[in-house]
Scaffold this motif. Structure first.
Motif, PDB file in Angstrom:
ATOM      1  N   VAL A 132      40.988  33.418  32.719  1.00 38.47           N
ATOM      2  CA  VAL A 132      39.399  33.404  32.678  1.00 38.47           C
ATOM      3  C   VAL A 132      38.551  34.245  32.657  1.00 38.47           C
ATOM      4  CG1 VAL A 132      38.348  32.423  34.634  1.00 38.47           C
ATOM      5  CG2 VAL A 132      40.293  31.512  34.614  1.00 38.47           C
ATOM      6  N   PRO A 133      37.614  33.742  31.719  1.00 37.44           N
ATOM      7  CA  PRO A 133      36.667  34.802  31.730  1.00 37.44           C
ATOM      8  C   PRO A 133      35.976  35.300  32.708  1.00 37.44           C
ATOM      9  CG  PRO A 133      36.247  33.205  29.565  1.00 37.44           C
ATOM     10  CD  PRO A 133      37.139  32.442  30.599  1.00 37.44           C
ATOM     11  N   ILE A 134      35.730  36.881  32.385  1.00 42.12           N
ATOM     12  CA  ILE A 134      35.197  37.178  33.828  1.00 42.12           C
ATOM     13  C   ILE A 134      34.193  36.804  34.389  1.00 42.12           C
ATOM     14  CG2 ILE A 134      34.359  39.610  34.646  1.00 42.12           C
ATOM     15  CD1 ILE A 134      35.716  41.348  32.107  1.00 42.12           C
ATOM     16  N   HIS A 135      33.079  36.766  33.255  1.00 36.88           N
ATOM     17  CA  HIS A 135      31.602  35.778  33.750  1.00 36.88           C
ATOM     18  C   HIS A 135      31.707  34.213  34.373  1.00 36.88           C
ATOM     19  CE1 HIS A 135      32.139  34.018  29.505  1.00 36.88           C
ATOM     20  NE2 HIS A 135      30.756  33.068  30.016  1.00 36.88           N
ATOM     21  N   CYS A 136      32.831  34.141  34.142  1.00 39.80           N
ATOM     22  CA  CYS A 136      32.759  32.720  34.618  1.00 39.80           C
ATOM     23  C   CYS A 136      33.525  32.213  36.292  1.00 39.80           C
ATOM     24  CB  CYS A 136      33.790  31.417  33.742  1.00 39.80           C
ATOM     25  SG  CYS A 136      32.326  31.148  31.814  1.00 39.80           S
ATOM     26  N   SER A 137      34.391  33.776  36.372  1.00 37.33           N
ATOM     27  CA  SER A 137      35.974  33.504  37.299  1.00 37.33           C
ATOM     28  C   SER A 137      34.853  34.760  38.596  1.00 37.33           C
ATOM     29  CB  SER A 137      36.631  34.503  36.684  1.00 37.33           C
ATOM     30  OG  SER A 137      37.418  35.205  37.369  1.00 37.33           O
ATOM     31  N   ALA A 138      34.687  34.193  39.493  1.00 37.36           N
ATOM     32  CA  ALA A 138      34.117  34.895  40.948  1.00 37.36           C
ATOM     33  C   ALA A 138      35.053  35.955  40.854  1.00 37.36           C
ATOM     34  CB  ALA A 138      34.803  33.517  42.377  1.00 37.36           C
ATOM     35  N   LEU A 139      36.534  36.399  40.611  1.00 41.15           N
ATOM     36  CA  LEU A 139      37.554  36.900  41.141  1.00 41.15           C
ATOM     37  C   LEU A 139      37.140  37.960  39.610  1.00 41.15           C
ATOM     38  CD1 LEU A 139      40.352  35.891  40.937  1.00 41.15           C
ATOM     39  CD2 LEU A 139      39.641  36.739  42.590  1.00 41.15           C
ATOM     40  N   GLY A 140      36.368  37.777  39.438  1.00 39.53           N
ATOM     41  CA  GLY A 140      35.840  38.742  37.996  1.00 39.53           C
ATOM     42  C   GLY A 140      34.460  39.184  37.406  1.00 39.53           C
ATOM     43  N   ARG A 141      33.627  38.536  38.415  1.00 36.30           N
ATOM     44  CA  ARG A 141      32.298  38.836  38.093  1.00 36.30           C
ATOM     45  C   ARG A 141      32.313  39.948  39.770  1.00 36.30           C
ATOM     46  NH1 ARG A 141      27.443  34.639  38.435  1.00 36.30           N
ATOM     47  NH2 ARG A 141      28.425  33.546  36.363  1.00 36.30           N
ATOM     48  N   VAL A 142      33.561  39.960  40.517  1.00 37.00           N
ATOM     49  CA  VAL A 142      33.537  40.931  41.866  1.00 37.00           C
ATOM     50  C   VAL A 142      33.725  42.300  41.222  1.00 37.00           C
ATOM     51  CG1 VAL A 142      34.669  41.870  43.538  1.00 37.00           C
ATOM     52  CG2 VAL A 142      33.837  39.414  43.892  1.00 37.00           C
TER      53      VAL A 142
END
Length: 251
Positions: A132-142
């Protein structure tokens, strides 16, 4: 066979011999095993050493290089974190009924290291093999908000519907995540899918991972702030537990 392929095959043969040996091996041992000219062996060993694949010890013997140690340490760390986090993930799953994940930063992306499945028939998928691209993921955004992953630059589009997310919006969102302690996505990766995530810290307060909850918007949206606060509490407890792990597991 081309000259380049032949060189790679020869270097691979030397590398396999050294790595599989029960103890560090001398230059003479490598020459005798390979049957190659000493000059060829010297050149190949030097190249393997320069690229971190072999290490030359003070006595001149060779053993596996730092690249192998880093690779092993990365997976030991992942397994240790996953094992330590599993009780937390299970407890969150019992409280929410939704899919719960542990995400780690690795190679500029989020690696899903552990998951507890939803207790509902309609739940989120198994995320282990999904990129999942970082900007589309809650985990990635954190993870990007707290500096464990690089914050995406420029204008990006949501995976679900192509809506443009400007860099300024992402910067503002990162600031909000740091303030409230959790990230929220509403249909960013897939329409109808909501997610929330919070950071997990290690020694010194550095963010090592993130734990998140995902599920259908029909259940998640009304409770997502509640779930966010729950994640902050659980992530804090997990972070305290990780601080007690042996030092080799905190690297």
């Amino acid at each position: 066979m081309g000259q380049g392929t032949q060189s790679i095959d020869r270097a691979a043969a030397l590398l396999m011999f050294v790595i599989n040996a029960p103890a560090p091996v001398s230059f003479t041992d490598v020459v005798e095993h390979s049957g190659m000219a000493r000059s060829t062996v010297s050149r190949l060993l030097a190249s393997l050493h320069d690229n971190g694949l072999l290490e030359r010890m003070p006595d001149g013997a060779y053993r596996g290089g730092p690249l192998f140690a880093a690779y092993a340490a990365r997976f030991d760390r992942t397994e240790a974190l996953a094992a330590a986090a599993t009780p937390t993930l299970e407890r969150i799953g019992e409280k929410t009924g939704e899919t719960v994940n542990l995400g780690l930063p690795s190679g500029g992306r989020v690696v899903h290291a552990a998951q507890v499945d939803s207790s509902y028939v309609l739940g989120a998928a198994n995320w282990v093999d999904i990129d999942v691209p970082i900007h589309c993921s809650a985990l990635g955004r954190v993870l990007s908000a707290f500096g464990s992953l690089e914050l995406p630059k420029g204008s990006l589009t949501r995976c679900s519907d192509g809506v443009v997310l400007s860099e300024s919006n992402l910067v503002q969102d990162a600031a909000l995540i740091r303030t409230r302690g959790f990230a929220i996505t509403h249909g960013d990766f897939e329409l109808g899918l909501d997610a929330v995530a919070s950071p997990v810290r290690g020694q010194g307060g550095a963010v090592l991972a993130a734990i998140g909850i995902s599920g259908p918007a029909v259940r998640m949206t009304a409770r997502i702030e509640e779930f966010g606060r729950l994640l902050v509490q659980e992530a804090d407890l997990l972070s305290r537990g990780l601080a007690k792990l042996p030092a080799r597991h905190r690297q």
